[in-house]
Design an enzyme around this catalytic site. Structure first.
Site, PDB file in Angstrom:
ATOM      1  N   ASP A 189      -9.872  -3.873  -6.090  1.00 12.84           N
ATOM      2  CA  ASP A 189      -9.380  -2.766  -5.267  1.00 12.84           C
ATOM      3  C   ASP A 189     -10.013  -1.476  -5.768  1.00 12.84           C
ATOM      4  OD1 ASP A 189      -7.941  -0.746  -4.009  1.00 12.84           O
ATOM      5  OD2 ASP A 189      -6.026  -1.803  -4.154  1.00 12.84           O
TER       6      ASP A 189
ATOM      7  N   CYS B 262       0.838  -1.205   0.000  1.00 19.89           N
ATOM      8  CA  CYS B 262       0.000   0.000   0.000  1.00 19.89           C
ATOM      9  C   CYS B 262       0.873   1.255   0.000  1.00 19.89           C
ATOM     10  CB  CYS B 262      -0.963  -0.023   1.171  1.00 19.89           C
ATOM     11  SG  CYS B 262      -2.182   1.306   1.114  1.00 19.89           S
TER      12      CYS B 262
ATOM     13  N   HIS C 256      -8.094  -4.647  -2.083  1.00 23.34           N
ATOM     14  CA  HIS C 256      -6.884  -4.039  -1.551  1.00 23.34           C
ATOM     15  C   HIS C 256      -6.416  -4.829  -0.321  1.00 23.34           C
ATOM     16  CE1 HIS C 256      -4.140  -0.641  -1.299  1.00 23.34           C
ATOM     17  NE2 HIS C 256      -4.297  -0.662   0.025  1.00 23.34           N
TER      18      HIS C 256
END
Length: 299
Positions: A232, A175, A267
């Site tokens: 995501d 991330c 995600h």
């Protein structure tokens, strides 16, 4: 709020300046680095969280000098060995908590000197925040990319002096850390390869984030493997397509970079301690990451 929203908010909120008044002090961490999970990472999924034992490894916190500032980092390496390939492990917005330390131990089990620097430490203790919004606004949003690049340079220097062979240098991150993988691979000519897990590719530009991965895509020093999820919602697939086009128009390392997009993965699908964890994409991505490093001289 999902982590992709955290990262988006962080990039939108970036402004202000780094705190240089603490050049000779370390922000106090409530727990040892790599012990326990960050408060804001809840809810935790104990039934899927991976626990990698430290037997046969040298593990724990080390202090890295960055122009007089002592930056903590979690180190994991095969015990008693030197000349090890090096992999930098960059955290999500939650800092170097148990998940990141465990990931470092996994790399150590594979024969690497793995180092996870606490890149938020000048701005605050990311692990102590219970509210994601406050964590973003008070800590993550105040971390300049230039500071991160300098901290990673110092980490590489530390590795070279502590059993690492930095001619075999790789970097991976998740991330927020995934975004930094792209930037650092363009920054440091010594990087042989990178693996970016769902790091944002585009975003706002300002004094703290003057460039985004898509802006440096053509100048990579080593090829990057991007591991992303089609589900995501914070990283639209059209931004992946734009990044692919930028890479295709770039240098040799850019052209050698590639993406794997997992059809149903959200995600943070590698984050085994969170509800977003998806076992099959996570395991496949891990195998690909190790193979990528080996293929490109980080082994």
């Amino acid at each position: 709020m999902l982590e992709h929203d955290m990262t988006r908010d962080a990039e939108a909120l970036l402004g202000g300046s780094a705190d240089s008044s603490g050049a000779t002090r370390r922000t106090a961490l409530k727990a040892a680095l790599g012990v326990g999970y960050a408060a804001a990472a809840a809810p935790l999924m104990a039934q899927t969280a991976i626990r990698t034992p430290s037997d046969g490894l040298t593990v724990g916190e080390v202090m890295i000098d960055v122009n007089g500032f002592k930056m903590p980092a979690y180190r994991a390496a095969p015990a008693g060995k030197t000349g090890l390939p090096v992999v930098l492990v960059l955290s999500e917005v939650f800092g170097v908590h148990e998940y990141i330390a465990d990931t470092a131990r996994r790399f150590a089990k594979a024969g690497y000197l793995a180092i996870a620097p606490e890149l938020f430490v000048r701005q605050g203790d990311a692990q102590s925040y219970g509210e994601v919004a406050k964590l973003i606004s008070e800590v993550v949003s105040k971390v300049p990319d230039a500071q991160v690049m300098g901290d990673l340079d110092a980490t590489v220097k530390w590795a070279a002096a502590n059993g690492g062979d930095t001619s075999k240098l790789g970097i991976t991150g998740f991330c927020w850390g995934g975004r930094q993988v792209w930037l650092y691979t363009a920054h440091n000519p010594a990087v042989k390869a990178g693996v970016a897990w769902y790091g944002r590719l585009v975003g706002q530009q300002n004094g703290l984030t003057p460039k985004n991965p898509i802006d440096v895509a053509g100048q990579l020093h080593g090829p990057v493997l991007g591991l992303y999820g089609a589900a995501d919602t914070g990283i639209p697939l059209d931004t992946v397509d734009k990044m692919k086009s930028a890479l295709a128009a770039g240098n040799a390392a850019a052209k050698a970079s590639t993406f794997v997009v997992y059809p149903d993965a959200p995600h943070a699908f590698h984050a085994d301690y969170r509800p977003s964890f998806r076992k099959e994409p996570a395991e496949d991505g891990w195998k690909r990451a190790l193979a990528w490093f080996k293929q490109h001289g980080v082994a």
